[in-house]
Design a protein around this motif. Structure first.
Motif, short mmCIF file in Angstrom:
data_model
loop_
_atom_site.label_atom_id
_atom_site.label_comp_id
_atom_site.label_asym_id
_atom_site.label_seq_id
_atom_site.Cartn_x
_atom_site.Cartn_y
_atom_site.Cartn_z
N GLN A 189 0.85 -1.18 0.00
CA GLN A 189 0.00 0.00 0.00
C GLN A 189 0.89 1.24 0.00
OE1 GLN A 189 -0.68 1.62 3.36
NE2 GLN A 189 -1.99 3.20 2.51
N GLY A 190 0.58 2.20 -0.88
CA GLY A 190 1.40 3.41 -0.96
C GLY A 190 2.47 3.36 -2.03
N ASP A 191 2.79 2.15 -2.51
CA ASP A 191 3.75 2.04 -3.62
C ASP A 191 3.08 2.45 -4.93
OD1 ASP A 191 5.51 0.99 -1.84
OD2 ASP A 191 5.84 -0.90 -2.92
N TYR A 192 3.91 2.71 -5.92
CA TYR A 192 3.37 2.89 -7.27
C TYR A 192 2.64 1.62 -7.67
CZ TYR A 192 5.83 7.26 -8.12
OH TYR A 192 6.25 8.55 -8.08
N ALA A 193 1.57 1.79 -8.45
CA ALA A 193 0.72 0.65 -8.82
C ALA A 193 1.38 -0.22 -9.89
CB ALA A 193 -0.61 1.17 -9.33
N LEU A 194 1.02 -1.51 -9.89
CA LEU A 194 1.36 -2.40 -11.01
C LEU A 194 0.35 -2.18 -12.14
CD1 LEU A 194 2.01 -5.68 -9.02
CD2 LEU A 194 3.70 -4.31 -10.24
N CYS A 195 -0.84 -1.83 -11.74
CA CYS A 195 -1.89 -1.47 -12.68
C CYS A 195 -2.94 -0.69 -11.90
CB CYS A 195 -2.53 -2.72 -13.30
SG CYS A 195 -3.98 -2.37 -14.34
N GLY A 196 -3.46 0.36 -12.50
CA GLY A 196 -4.54 1.11 -11.86
C GLY A 196 -5.56 1.50 -12.91
N VAL A 197 -6.82 1.57 -12.51
CA VAL A 197 -7.89 1.91 -13.44
C VAL A 197 -8.81 2.95 -12.81
CG1 VAL A 197 -9.82 1.04 -14.83
CG2 VAL A 197 -7.85 -0.44 -14.38
N ALA A 198 -9.07 4.02 -13.57
CA ALA A 198 -10.05 5.03 -13.17
C ALA A 198 -11.19 4.95 -14.17
CB ALA A 198 -9.42 6.42 -13.20
N ALA A 199 -12.41 4.74 -13.68
CA ALA A 199 -13.54 4.58 -14.59
C ALA A 199 -14.55 5.70 -14.41
CB ALA A 199 -14.22 3.23 -14.35
N VAL A 200 -15.14 6.13 -15.54
CA VAL A 200 -16.24 7.09 -15.53
C VAL A 200 -17.37 6.50 -16.37
CG1 VAL A 200 -16.98 9.44 -16.06
CG2 VAL A 200 -14.60 9.02 -15.41
N VAL A 201 -18.52 6.31 -15.75
CA VAL A 201 -19.68 5.74 -16.46
C VAL A 201 -20.82 6.74 -16.40
CG1 VAL A 201 -21.44 3.92 -16.39
CG2 VAL A 201 -19.03 3.34 -16.01
N MET A 202 -21.43 7.02 -17.56
CA MET A 202 -22.59 7.93 -17.64
C MET A 202 -23.81 7.11 -17.98
SD MET A 202 -22.12 11.42 -17.89
CE MET A 202 -22.71 12.13 -19.41
N LEU A 203 -24.91 7.42 -17.34
CA LEU A 203 -26.16 6.71 -17.63
C LEU A 203 -27.11 7.62 -18.41
CD1 LEU A 203 -26.83 4.94 -14.21
CD2 LEU A 203 -25.41 4.20 -16.13
N ASP A 204 -28.00 7.00 -19.20
CA ASP A 204 -29.02 7.81 -19.85
C ASP A 204 -30.24 7.93 -18.92
OD1 ASP A 204 -30.51 5.49 -20.01
OD2 ASP A 204 -30.02 5.10 -22.11
N GLU A 205 -31.30 8.53 -19.42
CA GLU A 205 -32.44 8.80 -18.54
C GLU A 205 -33.12 7.54 -18.03
OE1 GLU A 205 -34.68 11.65 -20.76
OE2 GLU A 205 -33.10 13.13 -20.38
N ASP A 206 -32.92 6.44 -18.77
CA ASP A 206 -33.54 5.18 -18.34
C ASP A 206 -32.62 4.31 -17.50
OD1 ASP A 206 -35.73 5.97 -19.86
OD2 ASP A 206 -34.83 5.09 -21.68
N GLY A 207 -31.45 4.81 -17.17
CA GLY A 207 -30.55 4.04 -16.32
C GLY A 207 -29.67 3.06 -17.08
N ALA A 208 -29.65 3.16 -18.42
CA ALA A 208 -28.70 2.33 -19.19
C ALA A 208 -27.43 3.14 -19.44
CB ALA A 208 -29.33 1.91 -20.51
N VAL A 209 -26.33 2.45 -19.73
CA VAL A 209 -25.05 3.14 -19.93
C VAL A 209 -25.12 3.98 -21.21
CG1 VAL A 209 -22.59 2.85 -20.37
CG2 VAL A 209 -23.75 1.35 -18.73
N ALA A 210 -24.81 5.27 -21.07
CA ALA A 210 -24.76 6.16 -22.23
C ALA A 210 -23.34 6.26 -22.76
CB ALA A 210 -25.29 7.55 -21.85
#
Ligand SMILES: Cc1cc2nc3c(=O)[nH]c(=O)nc-3n(C[C@H](O)[C@H](O)[C@H](O)COP(=O)(O)OP(=O)(O)OC[C@H]3O[C@@H](n4cnc5c(N)ncnc54)[C@H](O)[C@@H]3O)c2cc1C
Ligand code: FES
Ligand code: FES
Lengths: 305, 188
Positions: A189-210
């Motif tokens: 913990q605190g070391d540089y990552a071996l792999c890291g992922v940042a995700a951003v998900v947007m939904l439409d008005e019906d709750g499906a992924v836009a």
């Protein structure tokens, strides 16, 4: 393990700092020193002049505005992490910052310094990129804005000119109907990552992924952002087929290399595992925010959990 | 070290003022002098230890204007005007020349929190600031508090115990703090 001889200046105005930088071709900006001083100690960097920007006025702000979080060049990681308004405006920033080194390093290291240092294994450049943020820079020639996607041009190489000072980074605010997640695997913990992922998900008005996109650290020579149209239209809980299609897309773009800390095959495995984890968490985050915002009664609480 | 005859004649030097453990100092130093070396070599305060010199081990941690910082990653000249607390500054005044051990130091003695002692100054400064910010840490918070410091001897368990013990000792010193965690494992 000691720095080579070097001259030092501690300007108290930006104009003075910019003139010093413009007048000395191999001068270097010194901010928190948490990346630069190790390089000086190991003599991997040996500038003739250090321009210490720590006493420049008006650069230590963390400002949460409607358009996003504005982080001044002298705001330490610890100040950004502790800022409640910044966390509300763009939660991905604090989520990722808690993985940056240890508290002692975060007390001095600056978020902007981390971005312009352009380390592909660092969290902040990838977060700025996945959010489509930007950096404001200044030189004796004036000011300009560099979009995150144009900022990192190679390993530890940013598109700043040698005499430019980054004044501020802007992390766009979380959109309505969007959710985010950050996850990484490191040896300790605190070391540089071996792999890291940042995700951003947007939904439409019906709750499906836009729309959905992931930012990757430590698995490409620069921070990489991958758009994931394979997710569009999907609904939670996101199935294995959907997240597998997403990580196939990512692995098609990423040039994953191994090193002493982990083989390329292991890192590709991490891309799959962490992409799935990040997308599912970001989807749930978006769904929760959307339902909270519209104050609809929480759906499907009955039945089996 | 500062008197050896390396090629220092041409190197520019700078006036640096530091208040270390309450005592003001003025020294003239080259820009490349690390704060860790300034403390040890120029001011003779050898309590601050230098392990890795690139920020990883934490042995050199001091409090810079109250906040823990790696003194190997700070140029002394850029700390000009700062207040520095080193391990030498953690003892409490009890009228004797050597003073009395502070609560964190005493806890390390009580819990066998050190063996060779090389890493100890960095742990002591880090924990001192950590308990100031969070006087009553949970077990997980106590572990997190020392996560950035390396120790090659103890296996960390006794260091974590020392964090909790120090919180108790410091708590007893506070006006409202004598009902902190029981020292020897009584009922929770
Ligand atoms: C033990 C350890 C562990 C770490 N772990 C992590 C980690 O897990 N993740 C992570 O992301 N980082 C990690 N870091 C690095 C840390 O985040 C640094 O703080 C950060 O990378 C650089 O910020 P700084 O202010 O210290 O910049 P400095 O070290 O002062 O500068 C870094 C570089 O950026 C340039 N620069 C800095 N500010 C500006 C500016 N405003 N304008 C123009 N150029 C500028 C400098 O010239 C230099 O080239 C770690 C560091 C250490 C020592
Ligand atoms: S000597 Fe400074 S962190 Fe190791
Ligand atoms: S006691 Fe020996 S390194 Fe920690």
């Amino acid at each position: 393990m000691k720095p080579a001889p070097v001259a030092y200046a501690r300007p108290t105005s930006l104009t003075e700092a910019l003139e010093l930088l413009a007048g000395t071709p191999d001068a270097k900006v010194l901010a928190g020193g948490q990346s630069l001083v190790p390089l000086l100690n190991m003599r991997l960097a040996a500038p003739t002049l250090l321009v210490d920007i720590n006493r420049l006025p008006g650069l230590d702000h963390v400002m949460a505005a409607p358009d996003g979080v504005h982080v001044g060049a002298l705001a330490r990681h610890s100040a950004v992490l502790a800022d409640a308004a910044a966390r509300r405006t763009q939660p991905l920033l604090a989520d990722a910052l808690s993985h940056v080194a240890h508290a002692t390093i975060r007390n001095r290291g600056t978020t902007v310094g981390s971005i312009v240092h352009a380390d592909a294994a660092a969290e902040m450049p990838a977060v700025l990129a996945v959010l489509d943020g930007h950096v404001e820079v200044a030189s004796v020639r004036g000011r300009r804005r560099i979009e995150a996607r144009d900022l990192v041009v190679g390993p530890l190489q940013s598109s700043l000119e040698h005499d430019e000072v980054a004044l501020e980074a802007c992390f766009p605010a979380l959109d309505a109907r969007a959710g985010t997640a950050f996850t990484e695997i490191s040896r300790r913990q605190g070391d540089y990552a071996l792999c890291g992922v940042a995700a951003v998900v947007m939904l439409d008005e019906d709750g499906a992924v836009a729309s959905a996109r992931c930012g990757y650290l430590a698995v490409h020579e620069t921070p990489a952002v991958v758009d994931l149209p394979a997710l569009v239209g999907a609904r939670g809980p996101l199935g294995d087929d959907v997240v597998t299609a997403a990580s196939d897309l990512a692995l098609g773009v990423l040039d994953v290399e191994g090193d002493i800390h982990g083989t390329a095959a292991y890192r590709r495995h991490l891309v799959r595992v962490l992409t799935a984890r990040a997308l599912r968490t970001a989807y749930d985050d978006a769904a929760t925010r959307t339902t909270t915002r519209t104050t609809a009664p929480t759906p499907t609480t009955g039945g089996t959990a | 070290m500062s008197t050896t005859s390396t090629d220092q004649a041409a190197e520019p030097t700078y006036d640096v003022r530091l208040v270390v453990n309450g005592t003001p100092h003025e020294v003239r130093l080259p820009a490349r002098r690390l704060l860790s070396d300034a403390l040890r070599h120029d001011l003779g305060l050898t309590g601050t230890h230098v392990g890795c010199e690139h920020g990883v081990c934490g042995a050199c941690t001091v409090l810079l204007d109250g906040a823990p910082a790696r003194s190997c990653l700070v140029l002394a000249v850029s700390a000009d005007g700062a207040e520095v607390t080193t391990v030498e500054g953690l003892t409490e005044d009890d009228g004797t020349p050597q003073g009395r051990l502070g609560p964190v130091q005493q806890a390390f003695v009580d819990c066998h929190g050190l063996q060779c002692g090389f890493c100890t100054p960095g742990f002591l400064t880090t924990i001192t600031a950590g308990l100031r910010d969070n006087p009553d840490p949970t077990h997980d918070e106590a572990r997190e508090m020392v996560a950035g410091n390396l120790c090659r001897c103890t296996g960390y368990q006794n260091i974590v115990k020392a964090v909790e013990r120090a919180a108790d000792l410091a708590g007893r010193g506070r006006p409202d703090g004598d009902d902190a965690r029981p020292a020897d494992g009584g009922a929770a």
